[in-house]
Write an enzyme that holds these catalytic residues in place. Structure first.
Site, PDB file in Angstrom:
ATOM      1  N   ASP A   1       0.844  -1.198   0.000  1.00 48.19           N
ATOM      2  CA  ASP A   1       0.000   0.000   0.000  1.00 48.19           C
ATOM      3  C   ASP A   1       0.882   1.253   0.000  1.00 48.19           C
ATOM      4  O   ASP A   1       0.574   2.253  -0.665  1.00 48.19           O
ATOM      5  CB  ASP A   1      -0.897  -0.032   1.247  1.00 48.19           C
ATOM      6  CG  ASP A   1      -2.151   0.813   1.086  1.00 48.19           C
ATOM      7  OD1 ASP A   1      -2.609   1.022  -0.055  1.00 48.19           O
ATOM      8  OD2 ASP A   1      -2.690   1.256   2.117  1.00 48.19           O
TER       9      ASP A   1
ATOM     10  N   HIS B   1      -4.860   2.089  -7.080  1.00 46.99           N
ATOM     11  CA  HIS B   1      -6.016   1.909  -6.194  1.00 46.99           C
ATOM     12  C   HIS B   1      -7.315   1.723  -6.971  1.00 46.99           C
ATOM     13  O   HIS B   1      -8.228   1.054  -6.489  1.00 46.99           O
ATOM     14  CB  HIS B   1      -6.126   3.062  -5.195  1.00 46.99           C
ATOM     15  CG  HIS B   1      -5.335   2.822  -3.948  1.00 46.99           C
ATOM     16  ND1 HIS B   1      -3.977   2.996  -3.900  1.00 46.99           N
ATOM     17  CD2 HIS B   1      -5.708   2.373  -2.713  1.00 46.99           C
ATOM     18  CE1 HIS B   1      -3.539   2.680  -2.685  1.00 46.99           C
ATOM     19  NE2 HIS B   1      -4.569   2.298  -1.950  1.00 46.99           N
TER      20      HIS B   1
ATOM     21  N   HIS C   1      -7.297  -1.851  -7.694  1.00 44.24           N
ATOM     22  CA  HIS C   1      -7.712  -2.528  -6.460  1.00 44.24           C
ATOM     23  C   HIS C   1      -9.229  -2.512  -6.320  1.00 44.24           C
ATOM     24  O   HIS C   1      -9.864  -3.535  -6.064  1.00 44.24           O
ATOM     25  CB  HIS C   1      -7.087  -1.860  -5.234  1.00 44.24           C
ATOM     26  CG  HIS C   1      -7.784  -2.205  -3.947  1.00 44.24           C
ATOM     27  ND1 HIS C   1      -8.940  -1.557  -3.538  1.00 44.24           N
ATOM     28  CD2 HIS C   1      -7.529  -3.145  -3.013  1.00 44.24           C
ATOM     29  CE1 HIS C   1      -9.365  -2.087  -2.404  1.00 44.24           C
ATOM     30  NE2 HIS C   1      -8.512  -3.048  -2.056  1.00 44.24           N
TER      31      HIS C   1
ATOM     32  N   HIS D   1      -6.119  -5.719   1.329  1.00 41.60           N
ATOM     33  CA  HIS D   1      -6.099  -4.471   0.546  1.00 41.60           C
ATOM     34  C   HIS D   1      -4.750  -4.309  -0.158  1.00 41.60           C
ATOM     35  O   HIS D   1      -4.687  -4.118  -1.376  1.00 41.60           O
ATOM     36  CB  HIS D   1      -6.366  -3.295   1.499  1.00 41.60           C
ATOM     37  CG  HIS D   1      -6.215  -1.947   0.868  1.00 41.60           C
ATOM     38  ND1 HIS D   1      -7.194  -1.380   0.097  1.00 41.60           N
ATOM     39  CD2 HIS D   1      -5.183  -1.059   0.883  1.00 41.60           C
ATOM     40  CE1 HIS D   1      -6.781  -0.190  -0.328  1.00 41.60           C
ATOM     41  NE2 HIS D   1      -5.573   0.030   0.137  1.00 41.60           N
TER      42      HIS D   1
HETATM   43 ZN   LIG Z   1      -4.534   1.861   0.064  1.00 35.82          ZN
END
Ligand SMILES: [Zn+2]
Length: 362
Positions: A171, A254, A257, A271
Site C-alpha cells: 500500500d 487503487h 484494487h 487491501h
Molecule cells: Zn490503500
C-alpha cells in the site's frame, strides 16, 4: 493553483507507545469508546482500557464486526450517541479505523487511530473506505477533520502476522507511484487541490525507506522483534504513506484494487495485496520500461507479495471478468482519472500484461 497539505494533529510511534494512550487522550476527552475486532481486543483491549481509566478517561469497549459497512457504522454510531462518548478510538487495521472515523463524523468528539497492524495507510487520513457487508468497495467518505491522535505501538505491530506488514508495504509503495503519476499529470490530491512539493517528497521518502529497509523489516516481523528497520517501515507504511496518498493524490493502482473487489475470489486477499497487483498494472499503463517493472516485481516477490491474479485467488479469469474489473476501475469518481486518460480495454490489457510479467518472475 491552490495547493493544500493536511494531517492528523499528533503522531506517536514506538515500542510500548500504548503506555502513553491515556495521557495523550485525557486532554481530548473524559470518555472514550474503543472499538476493535475480537482478536485485537484480546491483544490490546485490557492494556488500553486500564491505561485510559488510569488517566481518568471513562472507557467503554465494543467489538467491531470486521467490515467498514454502513450497517456497522450506524450500529456503533448509535452506541456512541447513547453513551455520549467524547472520543472514539479505533484499534486494529484499516477497516476498524475507518469505521471509528465514520462514527466520529456522525457522533462528534475526538478520534484516535490505534493501528495494531501496519497494513494500510488508513490511520492518518480524513476519509473512510466504505465496503458492502460482503466486502465489495462502495465509496470513499470524506471528512473535514483528521484523527486527533495516531498512536502506533511497534511492539504490537511486530507481534502481528507478517502478512499484514507486507500488505502495508505494498500500500505504501503505491503511494509513491500514484503521487508521482498525479504530480506529472497535474492532477488533484484528495482535497481536490494541487499537491504540495512536500507531499511529493514525503511519498518518495516513503518508497526509499521501503526499498532500503523492507526486506529486513519483514524478516524482523516474522521473528516478532522490533528493530530500527521495523520502525522505518512502520513509519513509511503508516505516517508517510498516509500523508503521501492523501496530500499527493492516488491514481490507477487503487482504482485497479477497487475494480478487483468486484471478483469474489479476491476477497480473501488483503487491501495491500490487491494494491500490489494494481501497482504493476499502473506501471504497464504508464509504459514504463521492462527493467523498471521487473525491478518492482522482483522486490515484491522478495517480500512475498502477490504479482499474479492467481496469487490473489483469481485462477484463469474470463475476459468478461477482467472487463468487469476494468470498468469498475474506470467508474466515475475513480482516482485513475486523476492521472490517466485510458479506456477499459487499456486497463484490462494492462492487467493481463501485469499478470504475465509477474508470472515470469516467480
Ligand atoms: Zn490503500
Amino acid at each position: 493553483m491552490i495547493r493544500t497539505f493536511e494531517s492528523p494533529a499528533e503522531y506517536v510511534q514506538g515500542r510500548h507507545a500504548i503506555d502513553q494512550l491515556g495521557e495523550r487522550v485525557a486532554p481530548l476527552a473524559d470518555s472514550a469508546l474503543l472499538i476493535g475486532d475480537s482478536d485485537v481486543l484480546e491483544i490490546v483491549g485490557a492494556d488500553a482500557e486500564s491505561n485510559l481509566e488510569g488517566h481518568g478517561v471513562d472507557t467503554t469497549i465494543e467489538e467491531f464486526g470486521r467490515e467498514s459497512s454502513q450497517v456497522e457504522i450506524d450500529r456503533i454510531t448509535e452506541l456512541a450517541e447513547d453513551l455520549g462518548t467524547e472520543a472514539v478510538i479505533g484499534a486494529g487495521g484499516g477497516k476498524a479505523l475507518d469505521t471509528a472515523k465514520a462514527v466520529r463524523e456522525n457522533a462528534g468528539g475526538a478520534m484516535v487511530s490505534m493501528p495494531t497492524i501496519a497494513s494500510t495507510d488508513a490511520p492518518t487520513s480524513s476519509l473512510s473506505v466504505i465496503y458492502s457487508e460482503d466486502g465489495e468497495f462502495e465509496r470513499y467518505w470524506f471528512y473535514d477533520d483528521h484523527p486527533d491522535l495516531v498512536l502506533a505501538d511497534t511492539a504490537v505491530i511486530a507481534g502481528a502476522p507478517a502478512r499484514f506488514f507486507r500488505s502495508g508495504i505494498a500500500d505504501a509503495m503505491a503511494t509513491w507511484f500514484e503521487a508521482d503519476a498525479v504530480h506529472r499529470a497535474s492532477g488533484d490530491n484528495f482535497f481536490g487541490e494541487g499537491p504540495t512539493r512536500a507531499a511529493h517528497r514525503l511519498s518518495k521518502l516513503c518508497y526509499e525507506l521501503l526499498r532500503e529497509h523492507g526486506a529486513s523489516a519483514v524478516e524482523a516481523v516474522e521473528a516478532g522483534i522490533v528493530t530500527e528497520s521495523v520502525e522505518a517501515v512502520t513509519e513509511a507504511n503508516t505516517l508517510l504513506s498516509g500523508l503521501g496518498f492523501e496530500n499527493g493524490g492516488i491514481a490507477a493502482a487503487h482504482s485497479v484494487h477497487n475494480g478487483l473487489t468486484q471478483l469474489e475470489a479476491t476477497h480473501h486477499a488483503t487491501h495491500g495485496e490487491k494494491v500490489n497487483f494494481g501497482i504493476v498494472s499502473q506501471l504497464v499503463l504508464e509504459g514504463r520500461d521492462d527493467a523498471f517493472i521487473e525491478d518492482v516485481i522482483d522486490f515484491s516477490v522478495e517480500l512475498g507479495l502477490p504479482v499474479t491474479l492467481a496469487e490473489l485467488g483469481v485462477e484463469d479469469p474470463s475476459t468478461a471478468d477482467l472487463d468487469r474489473v476494468a470498468e469498475a476501475a474506470l467508474a466515475d469518481g475513480e482516482t485513475i482519472h486523476n492521472a490517466f486518460d485510458v479506456t477499459a480495454d487499456d486497463v484490462r490489457d494492462a492487467m493481463v500484461a501485469a499478470d504475465d510479467l509477474g508470472g515470469k518472475r516467480l
